[in-house]
Design a protein around this motif. Structure first.
Motif, PDB file in Angstrom:
ATOM      1  N   THR A   1      -2.493  11.468   3.537  1.00 52.63           N
ATOM      2  CA  THR A   1      -2.659  10.114   3.718  1.00 52.63           C
ATOM      3  C   THR A   1      -1.289   9.031   3.640  1.00 52.63           C
ATOM      4  O   THR A   1      -1.381   8.339   4.751  1.00 52.63           O
ATOM      5  CB  THR A   1      -3.292   9.551   2.154  1.00 52.63           C
ATOM      6  OG1 THR A   1      -4.615  10.254   1.956  1.00 52.63           O
ATOM      7  CG2 THR A   1      -3.495   8.027   2.169  1.00 52.63           C
ATOM      8  N   ILE A   2      -0.385   9.789   3.318  1.00 54.27           N
ATOM      9  CA  ILE A   2       1.047   9.018   3.318  1.00 54.27           C
ATOM     10  C   ILE A   2       1.527   9.127   4.746  1.00 54.27           C
ATOM     11  O   ILE A   2       1.963   8.092   5.587  1.00 54.27           O
ATOM     12  CB  ILE A   2       2.202   9.514   2.321  1.00 54.27           C
ATOM     13  CG1 ILE A   2       1.686   8.940   0.984  1.00 54.27           C
ATOM     14  CG2 ILE A   2       3.597   9.029   2.807  1.00 54.27           C
ATOM     15  CD1 ILE A   2       2.780   9.615  -0.188  1.00 54.27           C
TER      16      ILE A   2
ATOM     17  N   LEU B   1      -0.501   6.947   7.109  1.00 55.24           N
ATOM     18  CA  LEU B   1      -0.264   5.569   6.667  1.00 55.24           C
ATOM     19  C   LEU B   1       1.028   5.217   7.377  1.00 55.24           C
ATOM     20  O   LEU B   1       1.205   4.276   8.178  1.00 55.24           O
ATOM     21  CB  LEU B   1       0.027   5.198   5.296  1.00 55.24           C
ATOM     22  CG  LEU B   1       0.444   3.870   4.792  1.00 55.24           C
ATOM     23  CD1 LEU B   1      -0.540   2.848   5.421  1.00 55.24           C
ATOM     24  CD2 LEU B   1       0.491   3.634   3.181  1.00 55.24           C
TER      25      LEU B   1
ATOM     26  N   THR C   1       0.687  -1.247  -0.012  1.00 52.06           N
ATOM     27  CA  THR C   1      -0.142  -0.033  -0.007  1.00 52.06           C
ATOM     28  C   THR C   1       0.955   1.142  -0.056  1.00 52.06           C
ATOM     29  O   THR C   1       0.612   2.227  -0.585  1.00 52.06           O
ATOM     30  CB  THR C   1      -0.938  -0.127   1.205  1.00 52.06           C
ATOM     31  OG1 THR C   1      -1.803  -1.260   1.273  1.00 52.06           O
ATOM     32  CG2 THR C   1      -1.773   1.222   1.187  1.00 52.06           C
ATOM     33  N   PHE C   2       1.712   1.356   0.795  1.00 49.90           N
ATOM     34  CA  PHE C   2       2.571   2.451   0.827  1.00 49.90           C
ATOM     35  C   PHE C   2       3.776   2.515  -0.446  1.00 49.90           C
ATOM     36  O   PHE C   2       3.607   3.779  -1.009  1.00 49.90           O
ATOM     37  CB  PHE C   2       4.079   2.084   1.971  1.00 49.90           C
ATOM     38  CG  PHE C   2       4.984   3.290   2.195  1.00 49.90           C
ATOM     39  CD1 PHE C   2       4.395   4.562   2.645  1.00 49.90           C
ATOM     40  CD2 PHE C   2       6.285   3.158   1.713  1.00 49.90           C
ATOM     41  CE1 PHE C   2       5.593   5.667   2.876  1.00 49.90           C
ATOM     42  CE2 PHE C   2       7.112   4.353   1.797  1.00 49.90           C
ATOM     43  CZ  PHE C   2       6.575   5.529   2.349  1.00 49.90           C
TER      44      PHE C   2
ATOM     45  N   THR D   1       1.317   6.724  -6.721  1.00 51.91           N
ATOM     46  CA  THR D   1       0.079   7.573  -6.777  1.00 51.91           C
ATOM     47  C   THR D   1       0.455   9.273  -6.519  1.00 51.91           C
ATOM     48  O   THR D   1       0.249  10.167  -7.348  1.00 51.91           O
ATOM     49  CB  THR D   1      -0.946   7.328  -6.004  1.00 51.91           C
ATOM     50  OG1 THR D   1      -1.253   5.985  -5.985  1.00 51.91           O
ATOM     51  CG2 THR D   1      -2.306   8.183  -6.085  1.00 51.91           C
ATOM     52  N   LEU D   2       1.389   9.667  -5.503  1.00 57.44           N
ATOM     53  CA  LEU D   2       2.032  10.926  -5.367  1.00 57.44           C
ATOM     54  C   LEU D   2       2.594  11.381  -6.475  1.00 57.44           C
ATOM     55  O   LEU D   2       2.420  12.714  -7.016  1.00 57.44           O
ATOM     56  CB  LEU D   2       2.666  10.751  -4.036  1.00 57.44           C
ATOM     57  CG  LEU D   2       3.324  12.219  -3.590  1.00 57.44           C
ATOM     58  CD1 LEU D   2       1.969  12.990  -3.180  1.00 57.44           C
ATOM     59  CD2 LEU D   2       4.133  12.138  -2.127  1.00 57.44           C
TER      60      LEU D   2
ATOM     61  N   PHE E   1      -2.944  13.702  -0.495  1.00 54.74           N
ATOM     62  CA  PHE E   1      -2.254  12.341  -0.660  1.00 54.74           C
ATOM     63  C   PHE E   1      -0.927  12.504   0.397  1.00 54.74           C
ATOM     64  O   PHE E   1      -0.576  11.569   0.919  1.00 54.74           O
ATOM     65  CB  PHE E   1      -1.598  12.052  -1.882  1.00 54.74           C
ATOM     66  CG  PHE E   1      -2.434  11.727  -2.968  1.00 54.74           C
ATOM     67  CD1 PHE E   1      -3.327  12.125  -3.784  1.00 54.74           C
ATOM     68  CD2 PHE E   1      -2.651  10.099  -2.932  1.00 54.74           C
ATOM     69  CE1 PHE E   1      -4.171  11.564  -4.494  1.00 54.74           C
ATOM     70  CE2 PHE E   1      -3.372   9.042  -3.694  1.00 54.74           C
ATOM     71  CZ  PHE E   1      -4.378  10.097  -4.414  1.00 54.74           C
TER      72      PHE E   1
ATOM     73  N   GLY F   1       2.541   1.782  -3.512  1.00 49.81           N
ATOM     74  CA  GLY F   1       1.267   2.251  -4.229  1.00 49.81           C
ATOM     75  C   GLY F   1       1.153   3.651  -3.945  1.00 49.81           C
ATOM     76  O   GLY F   1       0.738   4.364  -4.878  1.00 49.81           O
ATOM     77  N   SER F   2       1.288   4.246  -2.853  1.00 50.20           N
ATOM     78  CA  SER F   2       0.980   5.671  -2.399  1.00 50.20           C
ATOM     79  C   SER F   2       2.006   6.552  -2.877  1.00 50.20           C
ATOM     80  O   SER F   2       1.765   7.477  -3.478  1.00 50.20           O
ATOM     81  CB  SER F   2       0.784   5.724  -1.319  1.00 50.20           C
ATOM     82  OG  SER F   2      -0.281   5.084  -0.476  1.00 50.20           O
ATOM     83  N   LEU F   3       3.186   5.961  -3.096  1.00 51.15           N
ATOM     84  CA  LEU F   3       4.233   6.690  -3.558  1.00 51.15           C
ATOM     85  C   LEU F   3       4.182   6.924  -5.246  1.00 51.15           C
ATOM     86  O   LEU F   3       4.467   8.196  -5.527  1.00 51.15           O
ATOM     87  CB  LEU F   3       5.749   6.094  -3.328  1.00 51.15           C
ATOM     88  CG  LEU F   3       6.140   5.643  -2.046  1.00 51.15           C
ATOM     89  CD1 LEU F   3       7.629   5.196  -2.088  1.00 51.15           C
ATOM     90  CD2 LEU F   3       6.176   7.132  -1.146  1.00 51.15           C
TER      91      LEU F   3
END
Length: 723
Positions: free
Chosen positions: A680-681, A684, A632-633, A639-640, A677, A635-637
């Motif tokens: 969110t990171i 997380l 998930t982390f 997305t950012l 975002f 994927g967040s990178l």
């Protein structure tokens, strides 16, 4: 009167009495097992002297009517009326019966409270409860003396039955057979004592007190042997039996020196067969285990020519990781601390043999003695020899240190100008959909990027197009594990299991390092895939950073870059967040650990020091870089980063101006999206810190400190991550 007839009648009467005398004398001889004193009274002819001796002998013997024949355990032995005997005769009779009983032979006057045949199948605890009794007709003092030694009968039966059953069992394991042999060797002293006692008894040199004195020391010995024998019955494999016997002195709290030495000798003898297997494996790399007792099993067919070099495609990391099967239940507990050295010693000898390396092997006898550590040193030396040799071969003949340096330079993007040059040469391909990319056309671009590099192994680096993003690859890697066959299986199933992601080149391009055998023993596929995860994340962060810098300074032809203070501030926050995310992975985590790896490689004395340090380094780079705990982390990178790329595309649009309401509205939306975002990171990271160990928690705290100033609003405070 007929003189001849009178003489014949008298002769018949004398012959009758002499025959009766001889019969009773022979019965007495049988009863006393050949009493030498009877020989003096045996008649040698006719006459008054002979008749006088016969008459006196008859008066000393019990009447014939007092004898009966009683069946005892299948034997027919004469049973006398003990109460009518004198004390000296009682004593000799009891001595004889005790000697019989101590030898496991049924006797008339020493009997158990249960059937004799049941004792052999009893446990040591039950045998201790069996009571042997002496005929109450014997004098009380004799019975008191004998009672102290009677438990010896049950112990002897238990030990002897174990020896006989083991020797007669056709499928008996070598360890149990060795235990029976060790018992027999130790019991030889007892057998000799029995023979001596019987001789002394026949020669009238033994009294009951002497018998008890000589037999009593064996009570403790046979009790321990009986307990060992009873514990060793049942379905125990060799390792389980050896573990039980090794633990036995401690469980029984044996402190008497003589008894402790006996048990130690038994264990040393019993472990000999197993330790011989260990010796052949650790010093020759040979498995000689026909009965499948050893904890290492070779999966190669027994008729395979193991000395023949394998084909290169077969002799790989996967082959050696799967060839030997480990059976923990076949490992004795006293070898548990040496299990890795034992296993790796034989494995490395076979690897070196397949590498066509010759060296002088050890030839040291290996044995185990409780309380001693000689076997530990021999096993260590047996392991050190091939482990050091394998490291030497990889370092000198295959330049392992240079290949490790390449992993750091290429996969961690530490080679100066490498990533910038590759991004520049592949600029067009990075904007294409991955389905349209062909690795063979990208490889020349990589080769051109490295043409000025003096690396001898730069041709090992390859371009690869991945069919999934980094987060999906990470999750799939944890799901499948890492073998070369599984890599092929993952490629086959990816189209069915994964959604159509429409990856761009900057998301799909990855580096691959070709490590051939025996180099692949260290640089194996799973480790290289973990390095590839790091490379893909860093490559993506470098791409976004480059877009936020180069394209901002030099807009594409035909576009007008719209710069305002608000858009500039947002661009700066985006740029710094990308840089700090990269620096967290490289400067905070990877760089210090890779430096430590280099020092270890320089000082390493065996191959396992290098392999273990490399595995730990790569694992910590992923784990503390927060790239392995959850996809998930990761994927967040991505997305950012995509938000940053979309923002770059917006401010470089061909239409509109930087003062229009639409432009300001767009900047406001990107600000809100970026801050959302970022929050969110950070949240997380806070959740990851709560469920992670101290290392990951510290990494989360450091990353929050790096990112917090680039987010306008966040409820996460770094200090809260320490709780």
């Amino acid at each position: 009167m007929d003189r001849a007839k009178v003489d014949n009648d008298f002769t018949e009467k004398v012959r009758f009495h002499l025959s009766k005398d001889e019969l009773e004398r022979q019965m007495r001889y049988i009863h006393d097992r050949g009493d030498p004193s009877d020989a003096k009274d045996r008649p040698t002819g006719s006459g008054s002297h002979a008749r006088s001796q016969s008459t006196n002998s008859l008066n000393d013997l019990p009447r014939q009517e007092s004898w009966t024949m009683e069946s005892v355990g299948g034997y027919y032995l004469p049973n006398e009326d003990v109460g009518k005997m004198p004390l000296s005769r009682q004593e000799q009779l009891l001595i004889r019966d005790l000697i019989y009983a101590f030898s496991g032979v049924p006797s008339s006057h020493v009997k158990p409270d249960i059937e004799v045949d049941k004792i052999a199948n009893m446990t040591a605890l039950d045998i201790a409860k069996v009571r042997f009794r002496v005929d109450e007709a014997f004098h009380g003092s004799f019975r008191v003396l004998a009672n102290d030694t009677l438990p010896l009968v049950g112990y002897y039966i238990s030990v002897q039955s174990f020896i006989e059953e083991t020797n007669m069992s056709p499928n008996c394991g070598r360890t149990r057979l060795a235990l029976a042999t060790a018992f027999s060797d130790q019991m030889q002293e007892y057998y000799d004592l029995q023979s001596k006692l019987e001789t002394d008894q026949l020669e009238k040199k033994l009294n009951l007190k002497d018998l008890v004195r000589q037999v009593k020391p064996w009570l403790g010995v046979l009790k321990i042997f009986s307990t060992m024998a009873c514990s060793s019955r049942g379905k125990l494999n060799s390792a389980q039996l050896l573990t039980l016997l090794d633990q036995f002195p401690r469980d029984q709290n044996i402190t008497e020196p003589d008894l402790k030495e006996r048990v130690s000798k038994i264990l040393a003898f019993v472990t000999r067969a197993y330790m011989k297997i260990v010796q052949l494996w650790t010093q020759k790399g040979v498995l000689y285990d026909a009965q499948h007792e050893f904890f290492v099993e070779d999966s190669e067919p027994s008729n395979a020519m193991s000395c023949t070099l394998l084909a290169p495609e077969k002799c790989c990391h996967t082959y050696w990781s799967q060839r030997y099967i480990l059976h923990p239940n076949r490992l004795p507990a006293f070898l548990l601390s040496q299990v890795d050295e034992i296993f790796l010693a034989g494995k490395y000898l076979n690897i070196l043999r397949q590498c066509n390396v010759t060296m002088k092997l050890l030839q040291l006898p290996l044995s185990y003695t409780p309380g001693e550590t000689g076997h530990v040193e021999i096993i260590k030396n047996s392991y050190d020899l091939p482990a050091k040799k394998l490291l030497e071969v990889l370092m000198k003949e295959h330049s392992l240190a240079l290949h490790l340096r390449n992993l750091r330079l290429y996969f961690l993007m530490q080679l100066e100008g490498f990533s910038e040059s590759l991004l520049d040469k592949c600029q067009e391909q990075l904007q294409c959909i991955s389905d349209k990319l062909i690795p063979e056309k990208l490889q020349p671009l990589l080769t051109e990027t490295l043409k000025d590099n003096n690396d001898f192994f730069k041709d090992k680096l390859r371009i690869q197009i991945k069919n999934c993003d980094a987060a999906t690859q990470l999750g799939r890697m944890h799901k499948f594990g890492s073998t070369e066959q599984e890599d092929r299986d993952k490629e086959k199933t990816s189209e069915e299991d994964l959604p159509d992601l429409n990856l761009y080149g900057y998301e799909a391009i990855a580096l691959r390092y070709e490590a051939k055998w025996p180099l692949s023993f260290v640089l194996y596929p799973e480790l290289l895939e973990q390095m590839q995860i790091l490379q893909r994340v860093l490559f993506y962060l470098r791409y976004v950073t480059r877009h936020l810098t180069v394209l901002w300074q030099n807009p594409s032809e035909g576009t007008g870059l719209k710069i305002t203070k608000r858009s500039g501030d947002l661009r700066q926050r985006m740029l710094m967040s990308m840089i700090n995310l990269e620096h967290h992975i490289t400067l905070d985590i990877a760089e210090p650990r890779w430096q430590s790896l280099s020092l270890t490689v320089d000082k390493a004395e065996n191959i396992d020091e290098v392999v273990n340090k490399l595995e730990n380094t790569v694992d910590e780079c992923l784990r503390l870089g927060l790239l392995s705990a959850t996809n998930t982390f990761v994927g967040s990178l991505f997305t950012l980063g995509q938000v940053c790329l979309n923002f770059c595309g917006f401010v470089e649009s061909k239409s509109g101006d930087n003062t229009s309401p639409e432009f300001e509205q767009g900047i406001s939306e990107y600000e809100e999206e970026f801050d959302s975002f970022m929050c969110t990171i950070l949240e997380l990271l806070s959740e990851m810190a709560k469920t992670s160990g101290s290392g990951e928690r510290d990494a989360c705290k450091k990353l929050v400190q790096r990112l917090k100033e680039f987010c306008k609003f966040t409820a996460v405070h770094p200090d809260s991550l320490t709780n």
